[in-house]
Write an enzyme that holds these catalytic residues in place. Structure first.
Site, PDB file in Angstrom:
ATOM      1  N   PHE A 161       0.739  30.857  -6.133  1.00  0.00           N
ATOM      2  CA  PHE A 161       0.131  29.604  -5.520  1.00  0.00           C
ATOM      3  C   PHE A 161       0.506  28.520  -6.487  1.00  0.00           C
ATOM      4  CE2 PHE A 161      -3.598  29.359  -2.879  1.00  0.00           C
ATOM      5  CZ  PHE A 161      -3.674  30.598  -2.345  1.00  0.00           C
ATOM      6  N   GLU A 190       1.563  24.134  -6.245  1.00  0.00           N
ATOM      7  CA  GLU A 190       1.171  23.504  -7.529  1.00  0.00           C
ATOM      8  C   GLU A 190       2.375  22.745  -8.040  1.00  0.00           C
ATOM      9  OE1 GLU A 190      -3.186  25.518  -8.408  1.00  0.00           O
ATOM     10  OE2 GLU A 190      -1.185  26.412  -9.580  1.00  0.00           O
ATOM     11  N   GLU A 208     -11.436  25.159 -10.547  1.00  0.00           N
ATOM     12  CA  GLU A 208     -12.687  25.765 -10.561  1.00  0.00           C
ATOM     13  C   GLU A 208     -13.804  24.612 -11.007  1.00  0.00           C
ATOM     14  OE1 GLU A 208     -10.372  27.665 -11.507  1.00  0.00           O
ATOM     15  OE2 GLU A 208      -9.994  28.527  -9.410  1.00  0.00           O
TER      16      GLU A 208
END
Ligand SMILES: *[C@@H]1O[C@H](CO)[C@@H](O)[C@H](O)[C@H]1NC(C)=O
Ligand SMILES: *[C@@H]1O[C@H](CO)[C@@H](O)[C@H](O)[C@H]1NC(C)=O
Length: 298
Positions: free
Chosen positions: A201, A206, A124
Site C-alpha cells: 500500500f 501512499e 487508524e
C-alpha cells in the site's frame, strides 16, 4: 486497517485448530451499529484523547449512508477506489504537521510507537481508519440487506475487492493530508518477504500521493537477536530509497532507532540488545542480579 488480513489469518488459524474447513467470514454482524457507534465514539470521546487531531464535524448517520452506498447491492469484486470517494471526502481530516506515520508489515510495533497519536498519527487514528479497522464487509447483489453475511472474498480473490479498494482509497487520502516530516516503519527481519514491496500500500497508494514538500524518515526495525536481513544500505530498502528519490522527496533512513529498540525490549528484556541497556544502567561495582536463578534456587 490491513489488520483485516491479520484478522483473517487469525480466523483461518482458529478454524484450522477447530478442524473446520477454513473460509472467509462474511460481513461483520451489526455492521451499521458498530460503524455509527464508532463514529459517535470518535467524535465525542476518542478524538479528545487524540490531542493532536482535529475533530471532524460530520453527521454519523449521513456518513454511514455514504459508506453503505459505496459497496451495498454490488458484487464484492467490482468496487473501485472511486466508489468510496464521496465517503472519503466527508470524513477526511487535516493531519498535524510532522506526525503522520506509515507502516508496512509492522502493524504492532508502529502502533505501539505511535501510541494512539501520542507520538505519531497513523491511518487508524483518523476517523476513516478508526471506523473500519478490523471489520469485514462486502456487498451482495441478491441479498435483500445488500450485504453478504456469509462470505466475503479475500484480497487475493479479486483485484478490486470491496474492503481492499476502501483501504487503498483511505491510504491515498491519508497520504494526501500528510505534512512536513512523515515517518515510515519497516521490518528488516521479515522471513521470506522483503521489507519494502512495490506491491505494498505504501508503494502503490501512499508514496505517489505524498505532497512534494514532504520529507520522509524511514525507520528500519529488526527483531531482537536478529537476523538483520535488510538494512538502510541493502536489500529492498535500497529500492525504496530510490523510489523516494525519484519522487524528488527529501529522505533519511535510520536502522534500529533506539526508541523502537526500547519498546521491543519491554517485551523481551533478556534479549542481548536489552541487556546492554541494563548493564549501562547498573552502577559499575554492582553486577546485574540474575533474578530468575535466584527465584528458582532460592
Ligand atoms: C456470498 O458469497 C458467496 C461466495 O462468493 C456466494 O457463494 C454467495 O452466493 C453469496 N451470498 C449472497 C447472499 O450474495
Ligand atoms: C544486509 O546487511 C546485513 C548486515 O550487514 C547482512 O546481515 C545481510 O545479509 C545483508 N542482506 C542482503 C540482502 O544483502
Amino acid at each position: 486497517m490491513r489488520t483485516i488480513t491479520t484478522l483473517l489469518s487469525l480466523l483461518v488459524m482458529t478454524s484450522f485448530m477447530h478442524d473446520v474447513i477454513s473460509d472467509n467470514p462474511g460481513t461483520t454482524p451489526h455492521l451499521s451499529e458498530i460503524f455509527v457507534g464508532r463514529c459517535w465514539d470518535y467524535n465525542l470521546i476518542k478524538y479528545k484523547t487524540l490531542m493532536t487531531m482535529t475533530n471532524v464535524d460530520v453527521d454519523c448517520e449521513a456518513l454511514w449512508n455514504a459508506f453503505f452506498k459505496s459497496f451495498s447491492f454490488q458484487a464484492p469484486c467490482s468496487l473501485s477506489m472511486q466508489n468510496y470517494q464521496e465517503f472519503m471526502d466527508m470524513a477526511r481530516q487535516d493531519l498535524p504537521v510532522n506526525k503522520a506515520m506509515f507502516w508496512s508489515g509492522t502493524y504492532v510495533i508502529a502502533h505501539e510507537y505511535a501510541q494512539d497519536s501520542g507520538r505519531y498519527v497513523t491511518l487508524e487514528d483518523t476517523l476513516i481508519g478508526y471506523l473500519a479497522n478490523s471489520i469485514v464487509w462486502c456487498g451482495s447483489a441478491s441479498d435483500p440487506s445488500g450485504m453478504n453475511s456469509s462470505r466475503c472474498p479475500s484480497w487475493t480473490d479479486c483485484p478490486l475487492e470491496a474492503s481492499e479498494s476502501f483501504w487503498a482509497s483511505a491510504s491515498a487520502t491519508f497520504a494526501k493530508s500528510a505534512k512536513g516530516v512523515v515517518t515510515l516503519v519497516l521490518d528488516g527481519s521479515r522471513d521470506g518477504k522483503p521489507a519494502y514491496s512495490r506491491q505494498s500500500f505504501f508503494a502503490k497508494h501512499e508514496l505517489p500521493n505524498l505532497d512534494d514538500s514532504v520529507q520522509v524518515v524511514v525507520l528500519v526495525t529488526h527483531a531482537l537477536g536478529g537476523p538483520a536481513r535488510e538494512t538502510c544500505t541493502n536489500g529492498s530498502i535500497v529500492d525504496l530509497l530510490g523510489d523516494i528519490r525519484n519522487r524528488n522527496l527529501q529522505f533519511k533512513c535510520i536502522d534500529d532507532p533506539p526508541a523502537i529498540v526500547h519498546l521491543l525490549c519491554a517485551d523481551d528484556p533478556e534479549a542481548r540488545e536489552c541487556k546492554l541497556v541494563k548493564r549501562h544502567l547498573a552502577p559499575d561495582s554492582v553486577k546485574p542480579a540474575n533474578d530468575l536463578t535466584f527465584l528458582i534456587n532460592g
